[in-house]
Motif scaffolding. Structure first.
Motif, short mmCIF file in Angstrom:
data_model
loop_
_atom_site.label_atom_id
_atom_site.label_comp_id
_atom_site.label_asym_id
_atom_site.label_seq_id
_atom_site.Cartn_x
_atom_site.Cartn_y
_atom_site.Cartn_z
N LYS A 58 -45.69 -14.22 -27.31
CA LYS A 58 -47.04 -14.69 -26.96
C LYS A 58 -47.64 -15.55 -28.06
N ASN A 59 -47.40 -15.17 -29.32
CA ASN A 59 -47.97 -15.91 -30.44
C ASN A 59 -47.24 -17.21 -30.72
N ASN A 60 -46.01 -17.35 -30.25
CA ASN A 60 -45.21 -18.54 -30.50
C ASN A 60 -44.66 -19.10 -29.19
N PRO A 61 -45.50 -19.76 -28.40
CA PRO A 61 -45.03 -20.25 -27.10
C PRO A 61 -44.05 -21.41 -27.21
N GLY A 62 -43.95 -22.05 -28.36
CA GLY A 62 -43.03 -23.17 -28.52
C GLY A 62 -41.61 -22.75 -28.87
N ILE A 63 -41.39 -21.44 -29.06
CA ILE A 63 -40.07 -20.93 -29.42
C ILE A 63 -39.52 -20.14 -28.24
N VAL A 64 -38.32 -20.51 -27.81
CA VAL A 64 -37.66 -19.81 -26.71
C VAL A 64 -36.87 -18.65 -27.31
N VAL A 65 -37.04 -17.45 -26.76
CA VAL A 65 -36.35 -16.27 -27.28
C VAL A 65 -35.38 -15.77 -26.21
N TYR A 66 -34.12 -15.63 -26.60
CA TYR A 66 -33.09 -15.08 -25.71
C TYR A 66 -32.60 -13.76 -26.29
N LEU A 67 -32.34 -12.80 -25.40
CA LEU A 67 -31.73 -11.53 -25.79
C LEU A 67 -30.32 -11.50 -25.24
#
Length: 192
Positions: A58-67
């Motif tokens: 939420k705080n970093n919408p410009g970073i895509v996070v994959y698990l």
């Protein structure tokens, strides 16, 4: 110069110029969190995913996070940057706080091409020891501490003069110096 550069691939730095002029563009593009669902060495990664991952996204919408869950493998953070560089971080037996700090570091750093021999389009035998020029290099240091608007700095004496004013003043000084030289020569001739 050592021969260590022979084993590094040559390349140019690919970073956005003037990052921060207008707005800052974060360089971290994608984060892949690889972990094992049952391994003890991935416990800190699983705790981070359960507790802090949603807030980070939420705080970093410009970073895509994959698990990416993987069986019987150690936890890894893979960071991909806008210039195409990739950084891997082994997170074996890291705590949740350590993973949070490492992800914050990866987010805030601007990844340069380490492991690459950086080539420049220019070369000099005598590099500058003064450092790079900035627009603030020759500014008056009291501007750093001034509270604007400042009455003293807004007086006409402190305003930037035009180049034409500077040239006129230099011309007047040269004329005065020439007149003084002529007067000195006349005095010397009169005494002889």
């Amino acid at each position: 110069m050592s021969n260590s550069h022979l084993f590094l691939k040559p390349g140019f730095i690919k970073v956005p110029l003037q990052n921060g002029v207008g707005r800052y563009v974060g360089q971290l593009q994608r984060v892949v969190l690889k972990f094992c669902k049952s391994s003890g060495s991935s416990r800190g990664m699983r705790e981070f995913i359960e507790a802090d991952l949603v807030d980070f996204a939420k705080n970093n919408p410009g970073i895509v996070v994959y698990l990416k869950p993987r069986r019987h493998r150690t936890a890894i953070i893979k960071a991909e940057y806008l210039n195409g560089d990739i950084q891997w971080l082994n997170c074996r037996n890291f705590t949740k706080d350590e993973i949070t700090k490492w992800i914050d570091l990866l987010k805030t750093q601007q990844k340069n091409s380490t492991g690459m021999r950086i080539r420049k389009l220019w070369h000099t035998d005598n590099p500058s020891i003064q450092g790079p020029w900035t627009p603030f290099t020759f500014k008056d240091p009291k501007l750093n501490l001034a509270k604007f608007p400042d009455e003293e700095l807004s007086t006409p004496d402190h305003l930037n003069r035009t180049s034409q004013d500077e040239l006129v003043e230099l011309f007047k000084q040269q004329k005065l110096e020439e007149l003084e030289k002529c007067e000195n020569v006349e005095r010397i001739n009169a005494t002889n």
